[in-house]
Write an enzyme that holds these catalytic residues in place. Structure first.
Site, PDB file in Angstrom:
ATOM      1  N   GLY A  33      10.152  -4.671  18.377  1.00 55.30           N
ATOM      2  CA  GLY A  33       9.232  -4.556  19.501  1.00 55.30           C
ATOM      3  C   GLY A  33       8.305  -3.362  19.352  1.00 55.30           C
ATOM      4  O   GLY A  33       8.091  -2.863  18.246  1.00 55.30           O
ATOM      5  N   HIS A  39       2.341  -4.959  13.062  1.00 52.32           N
ATOM      6  CA  HIS A  39       3.154  -6.152  13.325  1.00 52.32           C
ATOM      7  C   HIS A  39       2.262  -7.388  13.475  1.00 52.32           C
ATOM      8  O   HIS A  39       2.582  -8.466  12.974  1.00 52.32           O
ATOM      9  CB  HIS A  39       3.942  -5.988  14.629  1.00 52.32           C
ATOM     10  CG  HIS A  39       4.909  -4.851  14.652  1.00 52.32           C
ATOM     11  ND1 HIS A  39       4.703  -3.709  15.393  1.00 52.32           N
ATOM     12  CD2 HIS A  39       6.097  -4.678  14.031  1.00 52.32           C
ATOM     13  CE1 HIS A  39       5.722  -2.896  15.242  1.00 52.32           C
ATOM     14  NE2 HIS A  39       6.587  -3.445  14.402  1.00 52.32           N
ATOM     15  N   ASP A 152       7.487   0.050   5.239  1.00 59.05           N
ATOM     16  CA  ASP A 152       8.911   0.322   5.030  1.00 59.05           C
ATOM     17  C   ASP A 152       9.291  -0.269   3.674  1.00 59.05           C
ATOM     18  O   ASP A 152       9.950  -1.305   3.585  1.00 59.05           O
ATOM     19  CB  ASP A 152       9.727  -0.296   6.166  1.00 59.05           C
ATOM     20  CG  ASP A 152       9.399   0.343   7.501  1.00 59.05           C
ATOM     21  OD1 ASP A 152       9.549   1.566   7.621  1.00 59.05           O
ATOM     22  OD2 ASP A 152       8.964  -0.374   8.410  1.00 59.05           O
ATOM     23  N   GLN A 155      12.979  -0.670   2.776  1.00 59.15           N
ATOM     24  CA  GLN A 155      13.560  -1.758   3.582  1.00 59.15           C
ATOM     25  C   GLN A 155      13.231  -3.122   2.966  1.00 59.15           C
ATOM     26  O   GLN A 155      14.077  -4.013   2.901  1.00 59.15           O
ATOM     27  CB  GLN A 155      13.024  -1.677   5.005  1.00 59.15           C
ATOM     28  CG  GLN A 155      13.320  -2.898   5.854  1.00 59.15           C
ATOM     29  CD  GLN A 155      12.951  -2.712   7.301  1.00 59.15           C
ATOM     30  OE1 GLN A 155      13.685  -2.059   8.031  1.00 59.15           O
ATOM     31  NE2 GLN A 155      11.838  -3.269   7.745  1.00 59.15           N
ATOM     32  N   LEU A 186       0.165   2.881  10.516  1.00 63.47           N
ATOM     33  CA  LEU A 186       0.617   2.534  11.866  1.00 63.47           C
ATOM     34  C   LEU A 186       2.141   2.559  11.914  1.00 63.47           C
ATOM     35  O   LEU A 186       2.812   2.104  10.995  1.00 63.47           O
ATOM     36  CB  LEU A 186       0.119   1.142  12.258  1.00 63.47           C
ATOM     37  CG  LEU A 186      -1.380   0.963  12.416  1.00 63.47           C
ATOM     38  CD1 LEU A 186      -1.676  -0.336  13.164  1.00 63.47           C
ATOM     39  CD2 LEU A 186      -2.015   2.124  13.150  1.00 63.47           C
TER      40      LEU A 186
HETATM   41  O1  PAF Z   1      11.402  -2.852  10.506  1.00 72.10           O
HETATM   42  C1  PAF Z   1      11.995  -3.035  11.593  1.00 72.10           C
HETATM   43  O2  PAF Z   1      11.409  -3.042  12.667  1.00 72.10           O
HETATM   44  C2  PAF Z   1      13.499  -3.259  11.587  1.00 72.10           C
HETATM   45  O3  PAF Z   1      14.120  -2.458  10.649  1.00 72.10           O
HETATM   46  C3  PAF Z   1      13.916  -4.732  11.422  1.00 72.10           C
HETATM   47  C4  PAF Z   1      13.502  -5.273  10.066  1.00 72.10           C
HETATM   48  C5  PAF Z   1      13.284  -5.573  12.513  1.00 72.10           C
HETATM   49  C6  PAF Z   1      15.435  -4.890  11.533  1.00 72.10           C
HETATM   50  O4  PAF Z   1      15.905  -4.473  12.783  1.00 72.10           O
END
Ligand code: PAF
Length: 284
Positions: A33, A39, A152, A155, A186
């Site tokens: 969120g 996003h 990220d 990630q 951002l």
């Molecule tokens: O990047 C994020 O916002 C979070 O790490 C994710 C991938 C939604 C997992 O909770």
């Protein structure tokens, strides 16, 4: 215009099954969120490649290192839904906590290798939390594609490795970092910056891009990184957690920029931890 909000696994599965019967290709954009243009760029990219796009919104307690950080995380579901509706995303899956972690939940997914070092060294357990929740969301939804931001970068590697290792049949799509006009990447954390800190913040990206250009042109790695680190501190950052050159394909440390690479950094500006990374493309 509004976007349907789904809170239970049963409803999610029933809807996706219906889409499947229609032959639709389904994509997911996982988020916590506090949606920003980064996003939304993922959602737009997903809409190009899929017939149905699900955005997930779940503030995942397992990936926070401190209760205070979790409590301070912005929760703006109403605004998030309003941002998604005009794009044409098809569902906001904002599961109740027990739909993700039911009573007695005891499984942890830990990805070694790419989770170690960088943010993994400073945020113990963080990537286990990410891998666990993303695996759950992938398995709950059964999407064909999932979209993540390169901001990220570690990630993205952790998620790719996890999906590959667990044979989850999903394509992982990495999308470029979206930046403010002044270069600041951002991030949901940017709202926590004071006006003075906000003025300093984009220096991190400037310095990374400058160092990346030097490295691509053949400058020595250690000296370039030392100078960049000094410049970040001189700009007003309180601490540099890491500033390092890594191979783009497996995040292994590089002491020569002789293959496609990323320059990655994490630094503190007052109480706010910012991360960023830029590509390094060797010129020869
Ligand atoms: O990047 C994020 O916002 C979070 O790490 C994710 C991938 C939604 C997992 O909770």
């Amino acid at each position: 215009m509004s976007i349907p909000i789904v809170r239970t696994l049963a409803e999610l599965r029933a809807t996706v099954a219906e889409w499947r019967r229609e032959g639709a290709r389904v994509a997911v954009v996982p988020t916590m969120g506090a949606l920003h243009e980064g996003h939304l760029s993922l959602v737009r990219a997903a809409l190009v490649q899929a017939d149905r796009v699900i955005v997930t919104l779940f503030v995942n307690p397992k990936q926070f290192n401190s209760a205070a950080d979790l409590a301070a995380y912005p929760r703006t579901e109403h605004e998030d839904a309003a941002k998604l509706a005009p794009l044409g995303a098809h569902m906001l899956y904002a599961p109740d906590a027990d739909q993700v972690y039911p009573e007695g939940f005891a499984t942890n997914i830990s990805v070694s290798g790419v989770s170690e070092g960088l943010c993994g060294a400073f945020r113990p357990g963080h990537f286990d939390g990410v891998a666990t929740v993303v695996a759950k969301l992938f398995l709950q939804i059964g999407a064909d594609l999932a979209f993540f931001g390169e901001k990220d970068f570690q990630q993205l590697h952790v998620v790719r490795r996890m999906a590959r290792d667990l044979d989850i049949p999903i394509g992982i799509v990495g999308c470029p970092t979206v930046r403010e006009q002044d270069g600041l990447a951002l991030s949901s954390r940017n709202v926590r910056l004071s006006q003075a800190q906000r003025a300093v913040a984009p220096r991190l990206a400037d310095i990374l891009f400058d160092a990346a250009a030097r490295l691509a042109a053949g400058a020595a790695v250690a000296a370039t990184l030392d100078a960049a680190q000094a410049a970040i501190l001189a700009a007003g950052y309180a601490e540099v957690e890491y500033l390092t050159l890594r191979a783009e394909d497996d995040l292994s440390p590089l002491d020569r920029a002789d293959r496609p690479a990323r320059l990655l950094a994490a630094a503190w500006l007052g109480e706010v931890r910012l991360i960023d990374n830029v590509p390094v493309r060797p010129e020869t």
